[in-house]
Motif scaffolding. Structure first.
Motif, PDB file in Angstrom:
ATOM      1  N   ALA A   1      31.787 -30.906 -29.866  1.00  0.00           N
ATOM      2  CA  ALA A   1      32.518 -31.298 -28.876  1.00  0.00           C
ATOM      3  C   ALA A   1      31.788 -32.137 -27.705  1.00  0.00           C
ATOM      4  O   ALA A   1      32.447 -33.021 -27.116  1.00  0.00           O
ATOM      5  N   VAL A   2      30.247 -32.192 -27.732  1.00  0.00           N
ATOM      6  CA  VAL A   2      29.536 -33.027 -26.898  1.00  0.00           C
ATOM      7  C   VAL A   2      29.947 -34.521 -27.471  1.00  0.00           C
ATOM      8  O   VAL A   2      30.199 -35.326 -26.535  1.00  0.00           O
ATOM      9  N   ALA A   3      29.790 -34.787 -28.961  1.00  0.00           N
ATOM     10  CA  ALA A   3      30.142 -35.932 -29.395  1.00  0.00           C
ATOM     11  C   ALA A   3      31.432 -36.642 -29.239  1.00  0.00           C
ATOM     12  O   ALA A   3      31.595 -37.706 -28.857  1.00  0.00           O
ATOM     13  N   THR A   4      32.297 -35.487 -29.333  1.00  0.00           N
ATOM     14  CA  THR A   4      33.848 -36.132 -28.880  1.00  0.00           C
ATOM     15  C   THR A   4      34.143 -36.424 -27.534  1.00  0.00           C
ATOM     16  O   THR A   4      34.392 -37.684 -27.374  1.00  0.00           O
ATOM     17  N   LEU A   5      33.486 -35.705 -26.612  1.00  0.00           N
ATOM     18  CA  LEU A   5      33.801 -36.133 -25.120  1.00  0.00           C
ATOM     19  C   LEU A   5      32.972 -37.484 -24.902  1.00  0.00           C
ATOM     20  O   LEU A   5      33.592 -38.334 -23.960  1.00  0.00           O
ATOM     21  N   GLY A   6      31.853 -37.483 -25.567  1.00  0.00           N
ATOM     22  CA  GLY A   6      31.187 -38.962 -25.497  1.00  0.00           C
ATOM     23  C   GLY A   6      30.706 -39.420 -24.094  1.00  0.00           C
ATOM     24  O   GLY A   6      30.542 -40.351 -23.875  1.00  0.00           O
ATOM     25  N   GLY A   7      30.242 -38.471 -23.279  1.00  0.00           N
ATOM     26  CA  GLY A   7      29.918 -38.903 -21.895  1.00  0.00           C
ATOM     27  C   GLY A   7      30.992 -39.272 -20.769  1.00  0.00           C
ATOM     28  O   GLY A   7      30.777 -39.591 -19.680  1.00  0.00           O
ATOM     29  N   GLN A   8      32.434 -38.795 -21.423  1.00  0.00           N
ATOM     30  CA  GLN A   8      33.347 -39.409 -20.450  1.00  0.00           C
ATOM     31  C   GLN A   8      33.514 -38.284 -19.358  1.00  0.00           C
ATOM     32  O   GLN A   8      33.312 -37.132 -19.511  1.00  0.00           O
ATOM     33  N   GLU A   9      34.049 -38.748 -18.386  1.00  0.00           N
ATOM     34  CA  GLU A   9      34.202 -37.787 -17.409  1.00  0.00           C
ATOM     35  C   GLU A   9      35.650 -36.845 -17.778  1.00  0.00           C
ATOM     36  O   GLU A   9      36.433 -37.336 -18.015  1.00  0.00           O
ATOM     37  N   GLY A  10      35.543 -35.660 -17.540  1.00  0.00           N
ATOM     38  CA  GLY A  10      36.201 -34.649 -17.779  1.00  0.00           C
ATOM     39  C   GLY A  10      35.838 -33.137 -18.435  1.00  0.00           C
ATOM     40  O   GLY A  10      34.859 -32.947 -18.044  1.00  0.00           O
ATOM     41  N   GLY A  11      36.656 -32.631 -19.129  1.00  0.00           N
ATOM     42  CA  GLY A  11      36.179 -31.463 -19.786  1.00  0.00           C
ATOM     43  C   GLY A  11      36.763 -30.989 -21.211  1.00  0.00           C
ATOM     44  O   GLY A  11      37.808 -31.543 -21.509  1.00  0.00           O
TER      45      GLY A  11
END
Length: 566
Positions: free
Chosen positions: A287-297
């Protein structure tokens, strides 16, 4: 306020007066029916009055000043209810001249918080002589056990004029003149957060952002923590899982309770309990890798249990308009109300007009056809007017079924909201809300819960982060309606706006959404003969939009639900 169980006051024992033996002549008179003389009747009446008066005197002398006992009972009863205004009304004039009711009440609140009191049992008031009345009290506390003590109340005056001669030592039972209540407490060793596998979460690198941190008590929790016995300089969980499970991890404080210099109660701190969370280390890393530091949830949930398997970003606290993912709510309301079926057809249009405002489809595309197709391609020109037909009351009801306008079951998570029917506004406001715009605000957690409810056939799961904690799942959507929405969500991924979510060999159900953070509605008066006369709304700016996707799979027997906000 503390809850009270009031013991019945002791009843005065009734004295038995021996029956006098009448002389034989009197007994003979009774047998012969001779009437008593007027003088005899007068003597008998006087004797009866004397007996009554003597009995009352004896009763009062055995009970003390009943007005003082009644006053003391009212005063302590009001204390157990937190009715400080009633208590203040019972104190003498000298107290009221030197002390306002707010300061008076604050002294009692401070003492209760210091003692960590949770309840009390009150005995019967008894006069103890020298102008005082004693009221036994048993106080239950969170960390100091049960305190068997008493109020000793000085009473001034009598009858209706009786008042409590108040001093600060009456702010808590058992205090002697000049004493004040205080404490010294400590917190035991803090326990650990564990993954669902039993691995310490601190060892899962991708979990660092959701573990949270420790720090001084935040201002909005300081009073509650003090009442629970926490020391003022103690550290508590202030974010993430550390805050959510703070009470269990920190355990129970312990220490000493003082009346002046006297120690009146002691307790040892008890360590917290390790919490095995629902977080999956592998899914958390993904999940953390998928969001990749982008803002959101991002939220990953098991719909059958409500267990949250992974989190990334700000899925609990970030409130945003949910855009077209909210059409899940709208279509559910439409199907429940019987306004349309999946096969009901609508005209193809590039936009719709509500109260003179033009609401266009994404990128000005023309769409329509069946309700199922309009849902798959996320057609605003169909769903905004449908929302108006549904109306504010039924739209809000549908949202409430899914958990809107309710406190989140996750401590500290923001509440997703939609204005009430009376406040939602005009037809334009209702139509805008039906497509997830207007004043609708939702977290990623909430929209994941909407998808999970459809996945569960209309049963709403309760999100949980504690492994093994199961909650009942109320039926909030008729099963038949949930099956229809499930099928329409499959269409979104199969041939609609969500084809990027296709997985070989797995049937995925989903719903996309794009929420505009600035209005793209334009006001003009449409000309039926020339509908193109109204100017187009300004083009969408990617910086001015949110992107959403909620889903579950496999569609026929869902094992996982996912919600994403960018």
């Amino acid at each position: 306020m503390i809850h009270v169980a009031r013991a019945a006051p002791p009843r005065p024992q009734r004295r038995k007066t021996p029956t006098a033996t009448r002389p034989a002549s009197a007994r003979r008179g009774a047998r012969t029916g001779a009437p008593p003389t007027p003088q005899a009747r007068l003597v008998g009446l006087v004797a009866a009055v004397v007996v009554v008066v003597v009995g009352l005197v004896l009763l009062l002398s055995s009970r003390g000043d009943s007005s003082g006992e009644s006053l003391a009972g009212r005063f302590v009863g009001a204390w157990t209810r937190g009715d400080y205004a009633q208590m203040y009304a019972e104190v003498d004039d000298a107290t009221r001249r030197r002390l306002g009711v707010t300061e008076f009440a604050q002294q009692y609140r401070e003492a209760l918080a210091t003692s960590t009191a949770t309840g009390a049992k009150v005995g019967g008031a008894q006069s103890s002589g020298h102008g005082t009345v004693t009221v036994p009290v048993t106080v239950r506390t969170r960390i100091f056990g049960t305190l068997a003590t008493r109020f000793v109340l000085p009473i001034a005056g009598s009858g209706a004029g009786a008042r409590v001669r108040w001093t600060a030592s009456l702010s808590f039972p058992g205090l002697r003149p000049g004493e004040a209540l205080s404490r010294q407490t400590t917190v035991g060793p803090r326990s650990r957060l564990l993954a669902r596998t039993g691995t310490p979460l601190v060892n899962v690198a991708a979990a660092s952002a959701i573990i949270g941190s420790l720090g001084p008590a935040p201002a909005d929790r300081a009073e509650a923590l003090r009442g629970a016995g926490y020391p003022p300089d103690g550290t508590v969980g202030v974010s993430g899982l550390q805050q959510i499970f703070d009470q269990r991890l920190a355990g129970t404080p312990g220490g000493e309770l003082f009346a002046g210099a006297r120690v009146i109660a002691t307790s040892a701190p008890r360590p917290g309990v390790s919490v095995r969370t629902t977080i999956s280390p592998s899914l958390q890393s993904l999940a953390v890798a998928t969001l990749g530091g982008q803002e959101g949830g991002l939220v990953v949930m098991r719909p059958d249990t409500g267990e949250i398997l992974a989190l990334a970003g700000n899925p609990f606290s970030e409130l945003q308009p949910p855009g077209s993912t909210f059409k899940l709510v709208t279509v559910t309301g439409v199907l429940i109300a019987g306004l349309a079926t999946p096969s009901t057809t609508f005209p193809y249009q590039t936009a719709t007009f509500i109260e003179g405002y033009k609401l266009q489809n994404a990128n000005g595309e023309s769409c329509g056809g069946t309700l199922a197709n309009a849902f798959a391609v996320s057609c605003n020109s169909v769903f905004a007017p449908l929302g108006v037909r549904l109306g504010g009351e039924r739209l809000v009801d549908a949202a409430t079924r899914f958990g809107f306008n309710r406190p989140s079951p996750i401590p500290g998570a923001a509440e997703s909201t939609l204005p009430g029917p009376a406040d939602i506004g005009s037809a334009l406001d209702v139509g805008s809300s039906a497509i997830g715009q207007g004043q609708v605000q939702a977290t990623t957690l909430q929209m994941t819960l909407v998808a999970a409810t459809i996945a569960q056939g209309g049963r709403r799961p309760t999100p949980t982060l504690a492994l093994g904690v199961r909650h009942p799942q109320p039926v909030v959507v008729p099963a038949g309606v949930a099956r229809l929405v499930n099928a329409m969500m499959v269409g979104v991924v199969a041939h609609g706006t969500g084809t990027s979510a296709q997985i070989p060999g797995v049937v995925v159900a989903g719903k996309t959404g794009t929420a505009e953070l600035a209005t793209t509605a334009t006001s003009c008066t449409p000309d039926p003969a020339n509908p193109g006369a109204c100017p187009s709304a300004p083009a969408n700016d990617p910086k001015n939009t949110d992107a959403w996707f909620v889903s579950f799979a496999p569609a026929a027997a869902p094992r996982i639900a996912v919600g994403v906000l960018l």
